[in-house]
Design an enzyme around this catalytic site. Structure first.
Site, PDB file in Angstrom:
ATOM      1  N   CYS A  73      28.848 -44.296 -23.810  1.00 23.18           N
ATOM      2  CA  CYS A  73      29.967 -44.612 -24.423  1.00 23.18           C
ATOM      3  C   CYS A  73      30.333 -46.165 -24.725  1.00 23.18           C
ATOM      4  O   CYS A  73      29.702 -46.548 -25.706  1.00 23.18           O
ATOM      5  CB  CYS A  73      31.244 -44.341 -23.458  1.00 23.18           C
ATOM      6  N   HIS A 161      29.788 -38.371 -22.301  1.00 18.47           N
ATOM      7  CA  HIS A 161      29.558 -38.677 -20.909  1.00 18.47           C
ATOM      8  C   HIS A 161      28.851 -37.856 -20.157  1.00 18.47           C
ATOM      9  O   HIS A 161      29.282 -36.635 -19.651  1.00 18.47           O
ATOM     10  CB  HIS A 161      30.954 -39.099 -20.132  1.00 18.47           C
ATOM     11  N   GLU A 163      27.487 -37.679 -17.287  1.00 19.21           N
ATOM     12  CA  GLU A 163      27.640 -37.558 -16.029  1.00 19.21           C
ATOM     13  C   GLU A 163      28.831 -36.846 -15.449  1.00 19.21           C
ATOM     14  O   GLU A 163      28.893 -36.593 -14.083  1.00 19.21           O
ATOM     15  CB  GLU A 163      27.621 -39.120 -15.423  1.00 19.21           C
TER      16      GLU A 163
END
Length: 184
Positions: A73, A161, A163
């Site tokens: 990002c 993202h 994660e």
């Protein structure tokens, strides 16, 4: 054991990036973004997301290190801006569940996700033009540059993202980056 540092740019999910790497068996360490690269002994670097380009500390200095770098990002936006690309406001805005089209099955970071994947991404700001030497490797209907790679310099970025749980194949992005770091 491979060691990857996560440079903390004050993003709300940064601790999850560190956790995702540890869950893969990586020696991972979360470090402050004011830490100069010469103080880091690692096989790779993740530049985390964050709220503000003005709060990225020493993050840009890692682009000149000899370690592979993955920008997530804001981290990807920093890579683009520092190396001559262009970053601007996204038309979509905030967080959304997005289908990303992968543009190359040969890209070492995202190729294994080809032809598409579902991700969780913020599009408040986004890369509008990739820097020289980079290839745009993913796009979506809300963002023209969802991922980019410069395989000659081992610099990579994703707008989304990997994660977070909402990203379907996020662990695979980290696994692919780990492979890049161990092959380097």
């Amino acid at each position: 054991m491979t060691k990857i540092v996560v440079v903390d740019n004050h993003g709300q999910f940064t601790h999850l990036e560190d956790r995702a790497l540890r869950d893969l068996g990586v020696d991972s360490e979360l470090i402050d973004n004011d830490t100069p690269p010469e103080e880091v002994d690692a096989d790779g670097v993740v530049l985390s997301g964050g709220p503000d380009m003005d709060r990225t500390g020493q993050s840009a200095a890692y682009l000149e290190s000899d370690m592979p770098v993955l920008g997530i990002c804001l981290g990807m936006q920093l890579i683009a801006e520092e190396l001559g690309g262009r970053v601007g406001s996204g038309e979509y805005g905030g967080y959304a569940d997005v289908t990303v089209d992968l543009l190359s099955e040969n890209d070492p970071l995202t190729g294994s996700l080809y032809p598409e994947t579902r991700v969780w991404a913020s599009h408040a700001d986004e890369v509008k033009e990739v820097p020289e030497g980079f290839e745009r490797t993913a796009s979506s209907d809300v963002c023209g540059v969802e991922a980019m790679s410069d395989t000659d310099r081992d610099l990579y970025g994703v707008q989304w993202h990997p994660e977070v749980a909402h990203t379907e194949e996020g662990d695979e992005v980290f696994e692919n980056f780990l492979e890049i770091c161990t092959d380097d």
